[in-house]
Write an enzyme that holds these catalytic residues in place. Structure first.
Site, short mmCIF file in Angstrom:
data_model
loop_
_atom_site.label_atom_id
_atom_site.label_comp_id
_atom_site.label_asym_id
_atom_site.label_seq_id
_atom_site.Cartn_x
_atom_site.Cartn_y
_atom_site.Cartn_z
N GLY A 10 0.82 -1.09 0.13
CA GLY A 10 -0.05 0.03 -0.10
C GLY A 10 0.81 1.25 -0.20
O GLY A 10 1.92 1.13 0.60
N THR A 124 4.79 2.31 6.06
CA THR A 124 3.48 1.86 6.25
C THR A 124 2.81 2.78 6.92
O THR A 124 3.45 3.05 7.98
CB THR A 124 3.34 0.65 6.57
OG1 THR A 124 2.02 0.20 6.82
CG2 THR A 124 4.00 -0.01 7.74
N ASP A 126 0.56 1.74 8.68
CA ASP A 126 0.02 0.85 9.74
C ASP A 126 1.13 0.89 11.21
O ASP A 126 0.70 0.67 12.14
CB ASP A 126 -0.11 -0.36 9.17
CG ASP A 126 -1.24 -0.69 8.51
OD1 ASP A 126 -1.98 0.34 8.20
OD2 ASP A 126 -1.60 -1.71 7.86
N ARG A 170 -4.55 -3.06 9.35
CA ARG A 170 -4.93 -4.59 9.02
C ARG A 170 -4.75 -5.12 10.21
O ARG A 170 -5.76 -6.10 10.83
CB ARG A 170 -4.24 -5.25 7.80
CG ARG A 170 -4.70 -6.54 7.38
CD ARG A 170 -3.59 -6.98 6.31
NE ARG A 170 -3.68 -6.27 5.20
CZ ARG A 170 -4.47 -6.41 4.05
NH1 ARG A 170 -5.50 -7.29 4.40
NH2 ARG A 170 -4.56 -5.83 3.09
N GLU A 221 -9.82 -1.33 11.24
CA GLU A 221 -10.60 -2.21 10.18
C GLU A 221 -10.26 -3.67 10.59
O GLU A 221 -11.24 -4.67 10.33
CB GLU A 221 -9.87 -1.66 9.05
CG GLU A 221 -8.71 -2.17 8.70
CD GLU A 221 -7.91 -2.07 7.40
OE1 GLU A 221 -8.78 -1.76 6.51
OE2 GLU A 221 -6.83 -2.15 7.15
N ARG A 264 -24.01 6.65 13.73
CA ARG A 264 -23.44 6.82 12.29
C ARG A 264 -22.06 6.27 12.31
O ARG A 264 -21.09 6.45 13.06
CB ARG A 264 -23.58 8.16 11.90
CG ARG A 264 -24.90 8.70 11.75
CD ARG A 264 -25.85 8.07 10.64
NE ARG A 264 -27.14 8.68 10.77
CZ ARG A 264 -27.22 9.58 9.91
NH1 ARG A 264 -26.60 10.13 8.99
NH2 ARG A 264 -28.66 10.28 9.77
N ARG A 273 -4.30 7.60 3.84
CA ARG A 273 -3.06 7.55 3.42
C ARG A 273 -2.65 8.20 2.21
O ARG A 273 -1.46 8.28 1.81
CB ARG A 273 -3.49 5.90 2.82
CG ARG A 273 -2.26 4.83 2.93
CD ARG A 273 -2.72 3.50 2.38
NE ARG A 273 -3.10 3.47 1.12
CZ ARG A 273 -3.36 1.95 0.41
NH1 ARG A 273 -3.51 0.79 1.30
NH2 ARG A 273 -3.44 2.06 -0.77
O1 F6P Z 1 -0.70 -0.53 3.51
C1 F6P Z 1 -1.32 -0.89 4.70
C2 F6P Z 1 -2.79 -0.74 4.51
O2 F6P Z 1 -3.16 0.56 4.06
C3 F6P Z 1 -3.80 -1.53 5.52
O3 F6P Z 1 -3.76 -0.57 6.44
C4 F6P Z 1 -4.92 -1.88 4.58
O4 F6P Z 1 -5.57 -2.97 5.16
C5 F6P Z 1 -4.45 -2.06 3.42
O5 F6P Z 1 -3.25 -1.28 3.36
C6 F6P Z 1 -5.56 -1.60 2.50
O6 F6P Z 1 -4.84 -1.69 1.02
P1 F6P Z 1 -5.50 -1.71 -0.34
O7 F6P Z 1 -5.72 -0.27 -0.62
O8 F6P Z 1 -4.68 -2.32 -1.33
O9 F6P Z 1 -6.91 -2.10 -0.22
#
Ligand code: F6P
Length: 340
Positions: A10, A124, A126, A170, A221, A264, A273
């Site tokens: 990502g 990352t 994360d 994640r 998430e 909500r 991101r």
């Molecule tokens: O790069 C990490 C991340 O942002 C995670 O937090 C997330 O689950 C994942 O990438 C989402 O990736 P993509 O944009 O490929 O669905």
């Protein structure tokens, strides 16, 4: 000396700042830099571009990655590792700088074992890579999340609602925890701890019975209320990760049903991101880019450049293989103190 640089996994804010620093430092040393596009895919089927200072000088503040990125895993392709090594040779690359998260760096570790001269750079949002204090991308993501929660808070207050905010992360709850604390959220739920719906609804019911008119709940998430995090298990990437998402909605519906207050859900997802890196991430990314070229200059391969106690350092790539830095006990305990 000809250095290839790629970004995998990502994207995050600061990737272009690394590329810029790698080009700058390389040119100072008289090295050439080749941008490998679309991560490891750009070495399975060569897809490269020459990088010079004029291509990158303005990129420190630009989010995303000018090299593009994918979640390509050469080890899931027939003859993938051999093809990558052959193409590195064909392209005349003396070394590769791989900028990525645990997946990309694991590939780097396994290719290093097969002779690739590779230096890893951790990235990352994360913040879940072992061996480094922090990853760039994380600070920018937390800043944007906090700004968003500040806004969600005021509209929640106006309407006397409970607002559930779903954030990325994640396996690890660093974004949820840090942005939850920094925004004064009332409840933070992270993947490291099981979600107890009874406790969540009792906490919110009590809070509202004692006079609160609105609440903010931040949820990572990767949290689950059914045993596994919601998402699309049919959409696996080449590392076997499913596409996550949906816990915010599920949780909001469940809270509204149990607590009886309009609830909500807001999914921040990719919003945090993308966009320009924070000042801290620009500095960290630049320092790591320079450190990666210095490692190449010194012939130190099979390592990841990193930050330890705010000092640049290196760890062997094999030391991070298959590991994950989850939220530690101290931060989790601190969180509980702030849940008011
Ligand atoms: O790069 C990490 C991340 O942002 C995670 O937090 C997330 O689950 C994942 O990438 C989402 O990736 P993509 O944009 O490929 O669905």
């Amino acid at each position: 000396m000809k250095i290839g640089i790629l970004n995998g996994g990502g994207d995050c804010a600061g990737l272009n700042a690394v590329t810029r620093a790698v080009v700058r430092k390389s040119e100072q040393l008289g090295y050439e830099v080749v941008g490998i596009r679309h991560g490891w895919a750009g070495l399975l089927k060569p897809d490269t571009t020459t990088l010079r200072w004029e291509d990158v000088s303005h990129m420190i503040s630009v989010g995303g990655t000018m090299l593009h990125t994918t979640r390509t895993n050469p080890f899931s392709h027939a003859n993938g590792p051999e093809t990558v090594l052959a193409n590195v040779k064909k392209l005349g690359l003396d070394a590769v700088i791989a900028v990525g998260g645990e997946d990309t760096l694991s590939v780097a570790a396994r290719l290093a074992d097969r002779g690739l001269k590779v230096v890893g750079v951790p990235k990352t949002i994360d913040n879940d890579i072992v061996g480094t204090d922090v990853t760039f991308g994380f600070d920018s993501a937390v800043n944007v999340t906090v700004e968003a929660i500040d806004r969600i808070q005021t509209t929640g207050e106006s309407h006397d609602r409970i607002m559930v905010v779903e954030v990325m992360g994640r396996h690890a709850g660093w974004i949820a925890a840090y942005s939850g604390i920094a925004s004064g959220a009332n409840l933070v739920l992270v993947p490291e701890e099981p979600v107890d719906l009874d406790k969540v609804s009792t906490f919110l019911r009590n809070r509202h019975q004692s006079g609160a008119t609105a609440s903010v709940v931040v949820v990572g998430e990767g949290c689950s209320i059914t045993g596994s995090p919601p998402g699309d298990a049919t959409k696996l990437d080449e590392f076997g990760h499913p596409r996550l998402g949906g816990i915010g909605d599920l949780l909001a519906r469940e809270i509204e049903r149990r607590v009886g207050i309009e609830t909500r859900a807001v999914v921040l997802g990719h919003v945090v991101r993308g966009g320009p890196p924070s000042a801290g991430d620009r500095l960290l990314a630049t320092r790591l880019g320079v450190a990666a070229v210095e490692a190449v200059k010194n012939g130190e391969y099979g390592v990841m450049v990193c930050l330890q106690k705010n000092t640049l350092s290196k760890v062997p790539l094999v030391d991070i293989l298959g590991k994950m830095k989850n939220l530690d006990k101290e931060t989790l305990a601190e969180l509980k103190d702030f849940q008011i």
